[in-house]
Scaffold this motif. Structure first.
Motif, short mmCIF file in Angstrom:
data_model
loop_
_atom_site.label_atom_id
_atom_site.label_comp_id
_atom_site.label_asym_id
_atom_site.label_seq_id
_atom_site.Cartn_x
_atom_site.Cartn_y
_atom_site.Cartn_z
N LEU A 1 42.69 37.91 21.58
CA LEU A 1 42.71 38.39 22.95
C LEU A 1 43.81 39.42 23.20
O LEU A 1 43.61 40.41 23.89
CB LEU A 1 42.87 37.23 23.93
CG LEU A 1 41.65 36.34 24.12
CD1 LEU A 1 41.94 35.24 25.12
CD2 LEU A 1 40.46 37.17 24.59
N ILE B 1 39.27 40.97 25.75
CA ILE B 1 38.30 40.89 26.86
C ILE B 1 37.49 42.18 26.94
O ILE B 1 36.27 42.16 27.05
CB ILE B 1 39.03 40.61 28.18
CG1 ILE B 1 39.67 39.23 28.16
CG2 ILE B 1 38.05 40.73 29.36
CD1 ILE B 1 40.47 38.91 29.39
N THR B 2 38.19 43.32 26.90
CA THR B 2 37.50 44.61 26.96
C THR B 2 36.55 44.77 25.77
O THR B 2 35.39 45.19 25.94
CB THR B 2 38.52 45.76 26.96
OG1 THR B 2 39.39 45.61 28.08
CG2 THR B 2 37.83 47.10 27.04
N THR C 1 35.18 42.42 23.97
CA THR C 1 34.07 41.47 24.10
C THR C 1 33.03 41.99 25.08
O THR C 1 31.82 41.88 24.84
CB THR C 1 34.60 40.11 24.57
OG1 THR C 1 35.47 39.57 23.56
CG2 THR C 1 33.47 39.12 24.81
N VAL D 1 36.32 33.72 20.52
CA VAL D 1 37.68 34.13 20.85
C VAL D 1 38.69 33.25 20.13
O VAL D 1 38.56 32.03 20.10
CB VAL D 1 37.89 34.06 22.38
CG1 VAL D 1 39.37 34.14 22.72
CG2 VAL D 1 37.11 35.16 23.08
N LEU E 1 43.23 34.39 30.27
CA LEU E 1 42.60 35.35 29.37
C LEU E 1 41.31 34.79 28.77
O LEU E 1 40.31 35.50 28.64
CB LEU E 1 43.56 35.75 28.26
CG LEU E 1 44.76 36.61 28.66
CD1 LEU E 1 45.63 36.89 27.45
CD2 LEU E 1 44.30 37.91 29.30
N GLY F 1 38.62 34.95 31.28
CA GLY F 1 38.15 36.32 31.38
C GLY F 1 37.23 36.68 30.23
O GLY F 1 36.24 37.40 30.41
N ALA F 2 37.55 36.19 29.04
CA ALA F 2 36.71 36.47 27.87
C ALA F 2 35.34 35.81 28.02
O ALA F 2 34.31 36.38 27.64
CB ALA F 2 37.39 35.98 26.60
N ALA G 1 33.36 37.78 30.26
CA ALA G 1 32.96 39.03 29.59
C ALA G 1 31.81 38.82 28.62
O ALA G 1 31.20 39.80 28.17
CB ALA G 1 34.15 39.64 28.87
N TYR H 1 37.85 29.98 34.92
CA TYR H 1 36.56 30.66 34.93
C TYR H 1 35.95 30.62 36.33
O TYR H 1 35.47 31.61 36.85
CB TYR H 1 35.63 29.97 33.93
CG TYR H 1 34.28 30.62 33.73
CD1 TYR H 1 33.99 31.29 32.55
CD2 TYR H 1 33.27 30.53 34.68
CE1 TYR H 1 32.75 31.86 32.32
CE2 TYR H 1 32.02 31.11 34.48
CZ TYR H 1 31.77 31.77 33.30
OH TYR H 1 30.55 32.35 33.09
#
Length: 232
Positions: free
Chosen positions: A69, A77-78, A80, A94, A103, A106-107, A110, A151
């Protein structure tokens, strides 16, 4: 979407981490003699898409991307999200630390199929990689409930009325969704409910359609959110 490896085939893995030491450690864990093949290593998130494109040009498939991450140029994240936008891209597992809850959440939003802690035992990392490569979700139980809270804290566009959709599930579909929420594989669900894996797949397809769910990780979150599974 990339297809899961056939039984007996090596699981083809792309490693993405800006620490060479971490990548070396994973290479020692995911050994060829244990059924894995590391087909590419990336030192940052912006290297993933080009690496996958280069492999595709050579006709080489990838079963799973193991993604860190925290990276210097492009975070996990970006990276993914870029992969999740491509239906042909492999699933993302991840790789993270114990205190990365926000994070990790967020993943998952994503499009990651799951997460595993960097300090997990080698056997857990192996199971996680194999599970995600097979099209399942893997959420490390040590931090799952904390991550799910993160989440849920960030709103995402709703595709359906969750309460009404849940009421539309049959009793068997609710049982299958509960098992998904517990992290069970299709084979484990079939054994628990005494049905075939093909029937399990059919139920899962209908569950995803009725609930407007994108993937198995989202189904795990839904099961927790609606009380079908209680935190351990």
């Amino acid at each position: 979407m990339s297809s899961a490896p056939e039984p007996g085939d090596a699981v083809r893995v792309v490693l993405v981490d800006d620490q060479e030491l971490v990548r070396s450690g994973l290479t020692r864990i995911l050994r060829r003699r244990d059924g894995f093949e590391i087909v590419a290593e990336c030192g940052d998130g912006d290297e993933v898409v080009p690496a996958l494109a280069a492999l595709a040009e050579r006709g080489e498939g990838v079963d799973v991307v193991v993604m860190d991450l925290r990276m210097r140029r492009t975070d996990g994240i970006t990276a993914t999200a870029l992969l999740a936008a491509d239906p042909e891209a492999p699933p993302v597992l991840v790789l993270t630390t114990f205190d990365d809850d926000e994070l990790i959440a967020g993943a998952l939003r994503a499009g990651a199929a799951g997460f595993v802690l960097k300090d997990s035992p080698a056997e857990d990392v192996i199971r996680a990689v194999r599970t995600v490569a097979a099209g399942q979700a893997w959420l490390d139980p040590a931090v799952t409930e904390r991550v799910l809270r993160g989440y849920r804290a960030a709103p995402s566009p709703a595709t359906t009325d969750d309460g009404a959709a849940l009421a539309d599930l049959t009793a068997r579909e609710r049982e299958v969704l509960e098992q998904i929420g517990r992290g069970a594989t299709n084979a484990e669900i079939a054994a628990t409910l005494h049905i075939s894996e093909l029937t399990v797949k059919s139920h899962i397809g209908r569950i995803f359609t009725k609930l407007g769910l994108r993937d198995r990780a989202a189904a795990v979150v839904f099961a927790f959110d609606h009380g079908l599974v209680r935190p351990r």
